[in-house]
Design an enzyme around this catalytic site. Structure first.
Site, short mmCIF file in Angstrom:
data_model
loop_
_atom_site.label_atom_id
_atom_site.label_comp_id
_atom_site.label_asym_id
_atom_site.label_seq_id
_atom_site.Cartn_x
_atom_site.Cartn_y
_atom_site.Cartn_z
N SER A 131 0.83 -1.21 0.00
CA SER A 131 0.00 0.00 0.00
C SER A 131 0.85 1.25 0.00
O SER A 131 1.94 1.27 0.55
CB SER A 131 -0.93 0.03 1.22
N LYS A 185 -4.43 -6.78 3.23
CA LYS A 185 -4.40 -5.65 2.28
C LYS A 185 -5.81 -5.35 1.78
O LYS A 185 -6.20 -4.18 1.63
CB LYS A 185 -3.46 -5.95 1.11
N HIS A 188 -7.55 -3.52 4.44
CA HIS A 188 -7.00 -2.16 4.42
C HIS A 188 -7.75 -1.32 3.38
O HIS A 188 -8.17 -0.19 3.64
CB HIS A 188 -5.50 -2.20 4.08
N ASN A 189 -7.93 -1.89 2.21
CA ASN A 189 -8.63 -1.14 1.16
C ASN A 189 -10.10 -0.93 1.50
O ASN A 189 -10.67 0.12 1.19
CB ASN A 189 -8.51 -1.87 -0.18
N GLU A 192 -10.14 1.85 3.70
CA GLU A 192 -9.84 3.02 2.85
C GLU A 192 -11.13 3.52 2.16
O GLU A 192 -11.39 4.73 2.13
CB GLU A 192 -8.79 2.61 1.81
C1 6PG Z 1 -3.14 1.39 -1.81
C2 6PG Z 1 -4.42 1.51 -2.58
C3 6PG Z 1 -4.37 0.84 -3.91
C4 6PG Z 1 -5.67 0.89 -4.69
C5 6PG Z 1 -6.24 2.23 -4.92
C6 6PG Z 1 -7.39 2.28 -5.90
O1 6PG Z 1 -3.21 0.86 -0.71
O2 6PG Z 1 -2.09 1.82 -2.30
O3 6PG Z 1 -5.44 0.90 -1.84
O4 6PG Z 1 -4.05 -0.50 -3.68
O5 6PG Z 1 -5.42 0.32 -5.91
O6 6PG Z 1 -6.66 2.77 -3.74
O7 6PG Z 1 -8.42 1.42 -5.55
P1 6PG Z 1 -9.87 1.62 -6.20
O8 6PG Z 1 -9.66 1.82 -7.67
O9 6PG Z 1 -10.64 0.39 -5.93
O10 6PG Z 1 -10.42 2.85 -5.55
#
Ligand code: 6PG
Length: 481
Positions: A131, A185, A188-189, A192
Site C-alpha cells: 500500500s 491488504k 486495508h482497502n 480506505e
Molecule cells: C493502496 C491503494 C491501492 C488501490 C487504490 C485504488 O493501498 O495503495 O489501496 O491498492 O489500488 O486505492 O483502488 P480503487 O480503484 O478500488 O479505488
C-alpha cells in the site's frame, strides 16, 4: 543486456508501481534484474529512470531467472487475476523449490491461497499486499507479506529496507500463511473505502448544509488534520479542496464528474464479510455509494421525479464554528466505527482460516506508508497490544469513552442530513453499527417468530432451555428439541 554479477532480487512488471518499487529496492542497496513482457518497456526504463542504477534488464524469462542469486527472490508486479497465473506458469520451469516468488499486486486472497497450494514444492510463494500508491512504492510503502515464515525470514532484510519507517519501526511484518497478507491488504482497502466515503459525506454536509465553498472546506480539513483526525486521507483532502482548476479558475474538485470508480478490493471485502457473517456496514455503504454514484444518468432522471425537502443553509455565522466542530466529532466517531468493523472482520477471518493475525502488529505497519495511515492507529495498536483478544475495538476503554463522548454529534449530523435529504450512507451505517452492537435486545425475536410462523423454523425462549415451535393459529406450543 545482462552483466556478470548475479542480482539480489528480480522484479517482473514495469508499470508505474513496478518501476517505482524497483527503484526503491535498488536505492536501498539491492542489485536488481527486471523483466517486462514488452521488451521495449524494459529498454525505456533502463535508458531513462533506471539509468546509472544497479539494475539490469533481460528479454527472456529464462535469462532473467538465471541472472538472480539463489534462493531467488522474484517480485511480480502485474495486474491481479489471469496475468499473475500466466507469469507464475512461465516462471515455474526455471525455478527451484527454495526460490521465492512474491506477488505484490492486489490479488484476491483466495487466488493467493490457491496459488500457494498449486506451486507447493515448486517454489515458495508469498502473497504480499503493498500500500501507498506510486509515491509509497518509490519512497516506502506499507508491506503485508503472507506465506511461509521461512521465506519471510529470507526476505526480511530487503523488505525492512524498502518499507516506510515510523517511530514504531519498519512498516512490514509477517502477516501469516497463505492468503493472509492479501486478505489484510484487502481489508486495508475496505477501510480506505469507508474512510474516503466518510470524508466525502462530511465534505457534502459542510458544503450543502453549511454553505461552505471548496477552499473553505479545505481549510476545515487542514485544521482537522492538526488534531486527532490527522491522517494521510484528511491531509490530501485539504490539498485537493484547495486546488484551483487552471482552465476555469474554479475549485478543481467542483469540475470533476461525480462518478466514482472502483477496482474491486472494496467489493471483495464486503463479499468476504458476508461469507464470514462479520458485519462491516460502513464499508458496504462505501462500496454501494460508489455504485450509486456511477449511475449518474439514472440519478439525473430520478431528480426530476423524486423530491427532497430542500432546505436552507443551517448555520448562521454565530453557530457555524460550533457546527463544524460537531462535524469533526461525528467524523471521528464514524472513523472509529469503520476501523472497528474492519478489525473485527480481520479477527473473524483469522479465526476461520487459522491465521493467528496479530492486530496490534497490523495497526503498527499501517502507521506509515499506506493510504489509511492515521494518528488513530496509535490507540488501536495500544488497544490490541494490551488485549489481543478484544472482542471489539470499541470495548477498549479509550474507544468506549471516545464513542460515548462523540455519539451526540453524529446523531445530530445524521439527523440533520436526513431532514435535509442529503445522503450519508457511511455516516449513518457507522452509527447504526454502534447502536446495534450496544443493544442487548434487538427485534430479532419477531424475526424468529415470523420464521416459525411461516416455515416452522423453530425458536428459543428467553426463560428456559429448548427449541420450540408454535402453531400460531391456535397459540399451542411444543418443545421440539
Ligand atoms: C493502496 C491503494 C491501492 C488501490 C487504490 C485504488 O493501498 O495503495 O489501496 O491498492 O489500488 O486505492 O483502488 P480503487 O480503484 O478500488 O479505488
Amino acid at each position: 543486456m545482462a552483466n556478470e554479477a548475479l542480482r539480489h532480487t528480480g522484479l517482473i512488471g514495469l508499470a508505474v508501481m513496478g518501476e517505482n518499487l524497483a527503484l526503491n529496492i535498488e536505492r536501498n542497496g539491492f542489485p536488481l534484474a527486471v523483466y517486462n513482457r514488452t521488451t521495449a518497456r524494459t529498454e525505456e526504463f533502463l535508458a531513462e529512470r533506471a539509468a546509472g542504477r544497479n539494475i539490469i534488464g533481460e528479454s527472456t524469462i529464462e535469462a532473467f531467472v538465471n541472472a538472480i542469486e539463489r534462493p531467488r527472490r522474484i517480485i511480480i508486479m502485474v495486474k491481479a487475476g489471469a496475468p499473475v497465473d500466466a507469469v507464475l506458469a512461465e516462471l515455474q520451469p526455471f525455478l527451484d523449490r527454495d526460490d521465492i516468488v512474491i506477488d505484490g499486486g492486489n490479488s484476491l486472497f483466495s487466488d493467493t491461497a490457491r496459488r500457494s497450494a498449486e506451486y507447493q514444492g515448486a517454489f515458495r510463494f508469498v502473497g504480499m499486499g503493498i500500500s501507498g500508491g506510486e509515491e509509497g512504492a518509490l519512497n516506502g510503502p506499507s508491506l503485508m507479506p503472507g506465506g511461509p515464515k521461512e521465506a519471510y525470514d529470507i526476505l526480511e532484510p530487503m523488505l525492512t529496507a524498502i518499507a516506510a519507517k515510523t517511530e514504531a519501526g519498519a512498516c512490514v511484518t509477517h502477516i501469516g500463511p497463505g492468503g493472509a497478507g492479501h486478505y489484510v491488504k484487502m481489508v486495508h482497502n475496505g477501510i480506505e473505502y469507508a474512510d474516503m466515503q466518510l470524508i466525502a459525506e462530511t465534505y457534502d454536509l459542510l458544503g450543502r448544509a453549511l454553505g461552505l465553498t471548496a477552499p473553505e472546506i479545505g481549510e476545515v480539513f487542514a485544521g482537522w488534520n492538526q488534531g486527532r483526525l490527522s491522517s494521510y486521507l484528511v491531509e490530501i483532502t485539504a490539498e485537493v479542496l484547495a486546488t484551483v482548476d487552471r482552465e476555469t479558475g474554479n475549485p478543481l474538485v467542483d469540475m470533476i464528474l461525480d462518478t466514482a470508480e472502483q477496482k474491486g478490493t472494496g467489493r471483495w471485502t464486503s463479499q468476504s464479510a458476508l461469507d464470514l457473517g462479520s458485519p462491516i456496514p460502513a464499508i458496504d455503504a462505501a462500496v454501494f455509494a460508489r455504485s450509486m454514484s456511477s449511475r449518474k444518468a439514472e440519478r439525473e432522471v430520478a431528480a426530476e421525479h423524486l423530491f427532497g425537502p430542500g432546505g436552507a443553509i443551517l448555520a448562521t455565522s454565530a453557530n457555524r464554528q460550533a457546527t463544524i466542530d460537531a462535524l469533526e466529532n461525528a467524523l471521528y466517531f464514524a472513523k472509529i466505527s469503520a476501523y472497528a468493523q474492519g478489525m473485527a472482520l480481520l479477527q473473524a477471518a483469522s479465526a476461520e482460516y487459522d491465521w493467528e493475525l496479530d492486530l496490534a502488529e497490523i495497526a503498527r505497519i499501517w502507521k506509515g506508508g499506506c493510504i489509511i495511515r492515521a494518528a488513530l492507529l496509535d490507540p488501536i495498536r495500544e488497544a490490541y497490544g494490551s488485549d489481543p483478544g478484544l472482542a471489539n475495538l470499541m470495548l477498549a476503554p479509550f474507544f468506549s469513552e471516545a464513542m460515548n463522548a462523540n455519539a451526540p454529534a453524529i446523531r445530530q449530523a445524521v439527523a440533520t442530513a436526513v431532514q435535509m435529504g442529503i445522503p450519508v450512507p457511511a455516516l449513518s451505517a457507522s452509527l447504526t453499527y454502534v447502536d446495534t452492537w450496544r443493544s442487548p435486545r434487538l427485534p430479532a425475536n419477531l424475526l424468529q417468530a415470523l420464521r416459525d410462523n411461516f416455515g416452522a423454523h423453530t425458536y428459543r425462549r428467553i426463560d428456559r432451555e429448548g427449541v420450540f415451535h408454535t402453531h400460531w393459529a391456535t397459540g399451542e406450543t411444543e418443545l421440539v428439541g
